[in-house]
Write a protein that holds these residues in place. Structure first.
Motif, PDB file in Angstrom:
ATOM      1  N   THR A   1       0.347  -1.160   0.133  1.00 49.46           N
ATOM      2  CA  THR A   1       0.414  -0.082   0.274  1.00 49.46           C
ATOM      3  C   THR A   1       1.311   1.271  -0.334  1.00 49.46           C
ATOM      4  OG1 THR A   1       0.164   0.378   2.252  1.00 49.46           O
ATOM      5  CG2 THR A   1      -2.072  -0.741   1.461  1.00 49.46           C
TER       6      THR A   1
ATOM      7  N   SER B   1      -5.093   1.964   2.791  1.00 48.05           N
ATOM      8  CA  SER B   1      -4.987   2.533   2.196  1.00 48.05           C
ATOM      9  C   SER B   1      -5.085   2.457   0.356  1.00 48.05           C
ATOM     10  CB  SER B   1      -3.379   3.145   2.279  1.00 48.05           C
ATOM     11  OG  SER B   1      -2.710   2.749   2.047  1.00 48.05           O
ATOM     12  N   THR B   2      -4.882   2.704  -0.698  1.00 45.91           N
ATOM     13  CA  THR B   2      -4.598   2.145  -1.970  1.00 45.91           C
ATOM     14  C   THR B   2      -3.336   1.088  -1.790  1.00 45.91           C
ATOM     15  OG1 THR B   2      -5.243   4.324  -3.057  1.00 45.91           O
ATOM     16  CG2 THR B   2      -4.120   2.927  -4.025  1.00 45.91           C
TER      17      THR B   2
END
Length: 175
Positions: free
Chosen positions: A75, A82-83
Motif C-alpha cells: 500500500t 489505503s490504496t
C-alpha cells in the motif's frame, strides 16, 4: 612518443565509453508498505513447514526452520485501507538458531497500479527483523525494472503479535 600517444588515445577512448555507458543507467526510488498478516481468519502469510519436535524454551530456536508462503498487499501508506499498489509474493524462512531473529527471504514485489503497473522486482537475502533498519539486495526485475539491481531498506512500522506493517524504501539501478 608513438607508444605514449597511443596509450593516451586509448585511455581517452575508454573514459568516453565508460562515461557514456554510465549515463545510460537510471536510478528509481520507490516507497511503499507491506502488510504481513499471519493471524486471524484471512492471513496473507501461512506457515507451510516447521519443527514439531522442539522442547526448549528459546522462542528463536523454536521457530528455526519454519517456512512461510506469503501473498501480502503493498500500500501507499501504513494504513491497511489505503490504496493497494501491488503484492509481495514469495517465501521466507526462520533461518537463525540463536541470539538473533533472522529470516531468509525470496520475494517478488509486483505492482498492479500506479506508475510501475505491470513491473516487478525480486529480493533475495537475509532479513534480521529485530534490527531497526534492514538492508536487502534487489537481484532483478521485470517490465520497467528489467535487469534492475539495487537494494531495499525495510523498517517495521507497526507490529501486533505476529502481524506487521513494514515500510520499504527501494533504490533500483536500471540499465
Amino acid at each position: 612518443m608513438a607508444f605514449w600517444g597511443k596509450l593516451l588515445l586509448l585511455t581517452a577512448f575508454l573514459v568516453v565509453i565508460y562515461t557514456t555507458d554510465a549515463s545510460k543507467h537510471k536510478v528509481t526510488r520507490i516507497q511503499f508498505y507491506m502488510h504481513d498478516i499471519v493471524g486471524g481468519p484471512n492471513p496473507t502469510s501461512v506457515r507451510v513447514a516447521g519443527r514439531s519436535n522442539f522442547t526448549g524454551q528459546d522462542p528463536i530456536a523454536a521457530s528455526f526452520g519454519s517456512v512461510y508462503v506469503m501473498d501480502n498487499p503493498l500500500t501507499v501508506t501504513p494504513n491497511p485501507n489505503s490504496t493497494v499498489i501491488g503484492r509481495a509474493q514469495g517465501i521466507y524462512a526462520m533461518s537463525s538458531q540463536q541470539n538473533e531473529f533472522s529470516l531468509l527471504m525470496t520475494l517478488t514485489y509486483s505492482f498492479t497500479s500506479g506508475p510501475h503497473n505491470g513491473s516487478s522486482f525480486s529480493v533475495l537475502g537475509r532479513n534480521p527483523i529485530m534490527n531497526n533498519v534492514r538492508e536487502m539486495p534487489v537481484v532483478g526485475g521485470t517490465g520497467l525494472f528489467r535487469l534492475a539491481r539495487g537494494y531495499c531498506l525495510a523498517q517495521t512500522h507497526s507490529m501486533d503479535q505476529m502481524d506487521a506493517v513494514i515500510g520499504y524504501n527501494v533504490t533500483l539501478l536500471l540499465y
